[in-house]
Design an enzyme around this catalytic site. Structure first.
Site, PDB file in Angstrom:
ATOM      1  CB  SER A   1       3.498   4.452   2.565  1.00  0.00           C
ATOM      2  OG  SER A   1       4.865   4.494   2.821  1.00  0.00           O
TER       3      SER A   1
ATOM      4  CG  ASP B   1       6.176  -2.956   1.103  1.00  0.00           C
ATOM      5  OD1 ASP B   1       7.335  -2.526   1.269  1.00  0.00           O
ATOM      6  OD2 ASP B   1       5.163  -2.278   1.317  1.00  0.00           O
TER       7      ASP B   1
ATOM      8  CG  HIS C   1       6.288   0.873  -0.221  1.00  0.00           C
ATOM      9  ND1 HIS C   1       5.497   0.482   0.832  1.00  0.00           N
ATOM     10  CD2 HIS C   1       6.277   2.229  -0.215  1.00  0.00           C
ATOM     11  CE1 HIS C   1       5.034   1.557   1.452  1.00  0.00           C
ATOM     12  NE2 HIS C   1       5.487   2.620   0.838  1.00  0.00           N
TER      13      HIS C   1
END
Lengths: 336, 336
Positions: A129, A283, A312
């Site tokens: 991320s 995601d 995600h």
């Protein structure tokens, strides 16, 4: 006893024009640096995460084995452990904390590696991320110093859709009048709860909810999941810290700095690290298409898409098959 | 001069247990009912839409040609034209307006068709988004009275993920203290703006933003699009009306009524209409997977997926290739 160390970075001039005085970069190390300093790994934190949140990928049973590697986990500015709205003195406290870019973060991380450990070269930069944003930034700023790059559910810059999503989260929080422009005395609880609910819809995929997979996490109903997980999670955090990280994420772009001057393709093309870029097909923040383009502009990169309904959070460790795949892939990359 | 008619529905007992007194169903008709009453079409409104917003699919150059069909467009309760928080007198005004289900809506629509026009049988029930929810409800409640069904970017019930997304929108609005539990004197502007921003991220796809397609709509930047489109759009609306429609959407389920008692598969299996179900492959609210399951449980239904980056708005008329495909498909269905 603290579970981390502090690198006193001194006065750090930021891209936004403000100097963050007496900046503190909190970090944790795992393992030992070897004699020729060839086993250093940097593994920066993600949105809302602290150094300890990275430990799902570190261990003697993992590719990131501290018996073999010297793994440094620096905390993002704004995460509440490094310098953040919640721990910075007047005049940069609370709602006055300046915007810190990924570039700003990584420059200080580079100093940490050099000044604290004499490390000039990394065996690997990796992250999930926002951690991927930082890893990309490392690999493009010092191409000959970063041997490998692993970018997990993240991209080289914040895509416009991702920006819009984050802005919905931001505004849900600041709409609470109790937020008072960041100078609250009590936490803006309604805004934090609202942010948690907005986040819930985009963090996980449609299929995750369709299959009621929150039940596997111990939640009886969707409402139970929203209250006891998402609202809880965001109420543990300081509102200004969350907003600082959102700002950093929204402004993430590996080329938005004096080196690349906004030339995104040039910045990608400069990366020479052996790279594996690993998005998840469900995601909503970092859909594979963005990474696909990036990889096409990189010299030595491979795209490998995780097939998971965890969205995600396929990168976050709770999805066991994805976790195993991630660990195996890091091992393969380190062995190459 | 009003551009619509009102069906005085009298006192309508709702599923929630409250009776909506002197309920008014606003509607507009296009074309004329033929002698054998075989050309009636029902085309209910979508979230935030009024009868006039359905006219992008009605016209002499369209499949829904008013020279051939008698097209009735009923307004959803809560949309500000039919009985809604904004136009209902005390005690059901504003924040006290009751929850009206899709089932409640469709029962009154059925009465409109019978009592106002003597129509018992429909050539077609169709709708986009919440309009599809209503069309599905028609087709399952009176299988032998609905000859054809066209469900565009919508499903037979609100999926859990869709519920969560809507709840993020709801909470962004009610977090504004000016909302005052629905009894505001001035519109809760901050909350309406916040809702607009949250909506922006999920209504359109990642690729729509990646390609900067808001520019085709006349907006210079993402921020320009957020302010001059999304914030504007939601500030035109009454906050309680929006919340009433969100409640209706969140509780949408064609089987949640005394006829099917929550048996979703039974309700789908009861539909005999020749049906075309048309999701868009980038729609985050109604991903094709939900429709795929529905079609597998219906007797005479076909799934046709729109390939577009316009997300949910592929069904809304601005995406011209999708609009042409939709019109052609309605024509094919009507000819069958």
């Amino acid at each position: 006893m603290s579970d981390h160390e502090i690198f006193e970075a001194g006065d750090v001039p930021l891209q936004c024009g403000i100097t963050l005085r007496a900046a503190k970069l909190a970090y944790k190390t795992h393992g030992k640096l070897n004699a020729d300093k060839s086993n250093a790994v940097i593994f920066p934190t993600r949105f809302g995460g602290r150094h300890s949140d990275n430990e799902y990928l570190i261990g003697e049973d993992k590719a990131l084995d501290p018996r073999k590697y010297f793994i440094v986990v620096p905390n993002l500015f704004g995460n509440g452990v490094s310098s953040s709205p919640s721990n910075t003195p007047i005049p940069l406290n609370a709602g006055s904390f300046p915007g810190v870019t990924i570039y700003d973060n990584v420059l200080v991380q580079r100093r940490l590696m050099q000044e604290a450990f004499g490390v000039d070269r990394l065996a690997l930069a990796l992250g999930w991320s926002m951690g991927a944003l930082q890893s990309y930034q490392w690999a493009t700023l010092w191409p000959d110093k970063v041997e490998r790059l692993f970018a997990l559910c993240g991209s080289a810059r914040c895509a416009p859709h991702n920006y819009v999503f984050l802005d919905g989260c931001r505004i849900a929080l600041v709409t609470d009048a109790a937020f008072r422009n960041g100078f609250y005395k009590e936490p803006p609880a309604a805004g934090l709860r609202a942010l948690g609910r907005v986040w819930a819809a985009s963090g996980l995929s449609q299929t995750f909810y369709r299959r009621h997979m929150y039940r596997e996490m111990g939640f009886a109903t969707v409402e139970d999941f929203l209250v006891n997980w998402w609202e809880w999670l965001f109420q543990l955090r300081d509102a200004n810290n969350i907003l600082a990280l959102i700002w950093t994420w929204q402004h993430g772009d590996l080329s938005d700095n004096p080196v690349y001057k906004g030339d995104f393709e040039k910045a990608l093309g400069a990366i020479t690290a052996r790279s594996i870029v690993m998005p998840c097909n469900s995601d909503m923040y970092f859909p594979p298409e963005d990474n696909e383009y990036e990889v096409s502009r990189m010299k030595n990169a491979e795209l490998r898409v995780i097939d998971s309904v965890w969205g995600h959070y396929a990168g976050g460790g709770r999805d066991v098959p994805s976790l195993k795949l991630i660990d195996r892939t890091i091992g393969e990359l380190l062995a190459s």
